[in-house]
Design an enzyme around this catalytic site. Structure first.
Site, PDB file in Angstrom:
ATOM      1  N   HIS A  33       0.853  -1.196   0.000  1.00  0.00           N
ATOM      2  CA  HIS A  33       0.000   0.000   0.000  1.00  0.00           C
ATOM      3  C   HIS A  33       0.881   1.236   0.000  1.00  0.00           C
ATOM      4  CE1 HIS A  33      -3.184   2.798   1.126  1.00  0.00           C
ATOM      5  NE2 HIS A  33      -4.003   1.884   0.670  1.00  0.00           N
ATOM      6  N   GLU A  54      -7.896  -5.338   0.363  1.00  0.00           N
ATOM      7  CA  GLU A  54      -8.454  -6.198  -0.670  1.00  0.00           C
ATOM      8  C   GLU A  54      -8.293  -7.685  -0.335  1.00  0.00           C
ATOM      9  OE1 GLU A  54     -10.132  -4.565  -2.563  1.00  0.00           O
ATOM     10  OE2 GLU A  54      -9.091  -3.205  -3.907  1.00  0.00           O
TER      11      GLU A  54
HETATM   12  N1  ACO Z   1       3.922  -7.596  -4.651  1.00  0.00           N
HETATM   13  C1  ACO Z   1       5.248  -7.560  -4.923  1.00  0.00           C
HETATM   14  N2  ACO Z   1       5.995  -6.450  -4.866  1.00  0.00           N
HETATM   15  C2  ACO Z   1       5.360  -5.304  -4.539  1.00  0.00           C
HETATM   16  C3  ACO Z   1       3.990  -5.258  -4.251  1.00  0.00           C
HETATM   17  C4  ACO Z   1       3.260  -6.466  -4.316  1.00  0.00           C
HETATM   18  N3  ACO Z   1       1.976  -6.515  -4.047  1.00  0.00           N
HETATM   19  N4  ACO Z   1       3.636  -3.990  -3.959  1.00  0.00           N
HETATM   20  C5  ACO Z   1       4.755  -3.258  -4.054  1.00  0.00           C
HETATM   21  N5  ACO Z   1       5.802  -4.055  -4.422  1.00  0.00           N
HETATM   22  C6  ACO Z   1       7.197  -3.665  -4.589  1.00  0.00           C
HETATM   23  C7  ACO Z   1       7.399  -2.994  -5.948  1.00  0.00           C
HETATM   24  O1  ACO Z   1       7.768  -3.921  -6.924  1.00  0.00           O
HETATM   25  C8  ACO Z   1       8.523  -2.012  -5.629  1.00  0.00           C
HETATM   26  O2  ACO Z   1       9.736  -2.726  -5.622  1.00  0.00           O
HETATM   27  P1  ACO Z   1      11.104  -1.994  -6.082  1.00  0.00           P
HETATM   28  O3  ACO Z   1      11.395  -0.982  -4.995  1.00  0.00           O
HETATM   29  O4  ACO Z   1      12.081  -3.106  -6.150  1.00  0.00           O
HETATM   30  O5  ACO Z   1      10.823  -1.354  -7.417  1.00  0.00           O
HETATM   31  C9  ACO Z   1       8.246  -1.596  -4.196  1.00  0.00           C
HETATM   32  O6  ACO Z   1       7.505  -2.678  -3.601  1.00  0.00           O
HETATM   33  C10 ACO Z   1       7.394  -0.326  -4.082  1.00  0.00           C
HETATM   34  O7  ACO Z   1       6.275  -0.479  -4.933  1.00  0.00           O
HETATM   35  P2  ACO Z   1       5.536   0.716  -5.641  1.00  0.00           P
HETATM   36  O8  ACO Z   1       4.821   0.178  -6.846  1.00  0.00           O
HETATM   37  O9  ACO Z   1       6.456   1.875  -5.819  1.00  0.00           O
HETATM   38  O10 ACO Z   1       4.480   1.090  -4.527  1.00  0.00           O
HETATM   39  P3  ACO Z   1       3.252   2.031  -4.753  1.00  0.00           P
HETATM   40  O11 ACO Z   1       3.040   2.741  -3.476  1.00  0.00           O
HETATM   41  O12 ACO Z   1       3.408   2.826  -5.995  1.00  0.00           O
HETATM   42  O13 ACO Z   1       2.054   0.975  -5.032  1.00  0.00           O
HETATM   43  C11 ACO Z   1       0.287  -0.542  -4.732  1.00  0.00           C
HETATM   44  C12 ACO Z   1       1.070   0.633  -4.125  1.00  0.00           C
HETATM   45  C13 ACO Z   1      -0.211  -0.151  -6.133  1.00  0.00           C
HETATM   46  C14 ACO Z   1      -0.939  -0.846  -3.871  1.00  0.00           C
HETATM   47  C15 ACO Z   1       1.207  -1.784  -4.817  1.00  0.00           C
HETATM   48  O14 ACO Z   1       1.624  -2.172  -3.519  1.00  0.00           O
HETATM   49  C16 ACO Z   1       0.557  -2.959  -5.546  1.00  0.00           C
HETATM   50  O15 ACO Z   1       0.645  -3.033  -6.767  1.00  0.00           O
HETATM   51  N6  ACO Z   1      -0.089  -3.903  -4.786  1.00  0.00           N
HETATM   52  C17 ACO Z   1      -0.782  -5.005  -5.446  1.00  0.00           C
HETATM   53  C18 ACO Z   1      -2.170  -4.568  -5.927  1.00  0.00           C
HETATM   54  C19 ACO Z   1      -3.151  -4.339  -4.785  1.00  0.00           C
HETATM   55  O16 ACO Z   1      -3.261  -5.141  -3.863  1.00  0.00           O
HETATM   56  N7  ACO Z   1      -3.892  -3.231  -4.876  1.00  0.00           N
HETATM   57  C20 ACO Z   1      -4.918  -2.848  -3.885  1.00  0.00           C
HETATM   58  C21 ACO Z   1      -4.432  -1.717  -3.033  1.00  0.00           C
HETATM   59  S1  ACO Z   1      -5.616  -1.265  -1.793  1.00  0.00           S
HETATM   60  C22 ACO Z   1      -6.697  -0.289  -2.644  1.00  0.00           C
HETATM   61  O17 ACO Z   1      -6.425   0.319  -3.619  1.00  0.00           O
HETATM   62  C23 ACO Z   1      -8.097  -0.214  -2.118  1.00  0.00           C
END
Ligand code: ACO
Length: 364
Positions: free
Chosen positions: A253, A308
């Protein structure tokens, strides 16, 4: 390469509506813990709180519930529009179409709580009507005697829902109602900031909600758990996704660097509903394994279960089909979007950030 920030850390607005504290794992709606509202108050009471700034007294609450109930019917033109959409159009797009088709001249700027009430009241009817058409089952119209949550389930299953199911869904809808400047709420506020009508702002919110990185995740959580199937497959399956550079749905998140408090609350709701059945048992194991592996593959990123992950467990326990997970999230979140649009209108200035040009310049 331009630096991609996703506006992280940027303050886009001041708000009285909610506080999301990602370090302590707190979620507060107008001075109340969201997790307490979820189990103690109805959908209508919390909508009233978010729109009008305070909880209703008993008379206000029943008057407000009756008012929303009167607004649930679909106008004839909307039924015709929905009937004419091919079955391949996803439910979220049907919702956008329906909301856009409700924007009569009465919806002109500025937005009002009455407009918010109309859109909020009608959304579950659109979903249930469309679902009945798709499934070829008899259409069961709204029952004005039922509250918002029970009526939604009633229209979907064609009979009065079990009280435990309505309570569980109500808790989920309240926990999903509002969450600060998330992508869909920001989208709605941006549209509203142009002085476009509330229906257009809600269409913007629905569009942002549809994506798998935001509201589209819970059905992907179900798919993930179904593919994993049994606890002994979990580690291999999760490792494989992470090895390929993939994302585990329902984890991570932007704001929470701890376990999402909504996931915590929904896990308790799911446990209360079904006890620890096979599916929930698997979900608990997958969460524990995923958090350990995420720390191994993404050290220091602090990736934990988000709302989620257990939303999927609750919706599955009350037998909602996976294609209705994101639309059902929308039935909750429309309250937050509309509350934010009302707030935006009070202090409006058009959103207009800048971009940094990194392309070529003309030859001369
Ligand atoms: N699985 C694996 N790796 C992840 C995940 C995940 N679920 N989430 C983040 N990361 C990693 C990224 O690959 C990134 O790695 P890096 O530093 O090596 O590049 C690092 O963690 C940071 O990730 P970002 O994408 O920069 O984080 P951001 O804050 O932009 O994204 C998000 C947040 C979109 C929720 C992300 O965690 C994600 O894609 N989660 C999976 C989808 C999900 O569950 N969405 C629902 C969110 S709750 C809602 O919207 C109601």
């Amino acid at each position: 390469m331009p630096k991609v920030t996703g506006l992280e850390g940027i303050v886009a607005a001041e708000t009285d509506i909610s506080l999301v504290d990602g370090i302590q794992g707190h979620l507060i709606y107008r001075g109340y813990w969201a997790k307490d509202l979820a189990v103690q108050k109805s959908y209508e009471e919390v909508a009233y709180l978010l729109w009008f700034g305070r909880l209703p007294d008993a008379a206000e609450a029943s008057g407000f519930q009756a008012k929303l109930a009167q607004l649930r019917e679909l106008p004839a033109h909307l039924k015709l529009i929905i009937d004419s959409l091919p079955g391949t159009i996803p439910m979220m797009s049907v919702l956008q179409t329906a909301v856009a088709a409700l924007a009569t001249p009465d919806f002109a700027w500025p937005p009002t709580a009455d407009q918010a009430a109309l859109l909020t009241a009608v959304l579950p009817t659109v979903i249930a009507y469309r679902q009945a058409k798709l499934n070829g089952t008899p259409w069961v119209g709204p029952d004005a005697e039922l509250d918002h949550t029970s009526n939604y389930l009633y229209m979907l299953i064609g009979k009065k829902p079990e009280e435990a199911h309505a309570k569980a869904l109500g808790a989920y809808l309240v926990l999903g109602m509002e969450h600060g400047m998330n992508a869909s709420t920001f989208a709605a506020r941006v549209v509203a900031s142009t002085q476009a009508d509330l229906a257009s702002a809600v269409c913007g919110g629905i569009g942002a909600m549809k994506g798998p990185l935001h509201g589209g995740a819970p059905s992907e959580v179900t798919a993930m758990l179904e593919e994993i199937g049994t606890k002994d497959h979990a580690e291999t399956w999760l490792r494989h996704v992470l090895e390929q550079g993939g994302r585990l749905m329902g984890f991570g998140h932007r704001i929470y660097k701890t376990r999402d408090p909504r996931a915590e609350a929904l896990q308790a709701v799911a446990l209360q509903l079904n006890g620890q059945d096979h599916w929930l048992d698997l979900a608990l194991h997958v969460e524990e394994t995923a958090v350990r592996l995420l720390e191994e593959y993404k050290p220091g990123r602090r990736l934990y279960a988000n709302v989620e992950f257990y939303a999927a467990a609750v919706m599955r326990a009350i037998d909602l089909p996976a294609e209705l997970f994101t639309p059902t999230f929308t039935v909750g979140r429309i309250v937050g979007w509309t509350a934010h649009v009302l707030e935006q209108a009070d202090v409006n200035r058009i959103f207009r950030p800048q971009s940094v040009y990194t392309g070529d310049m003309p030859a001369q």
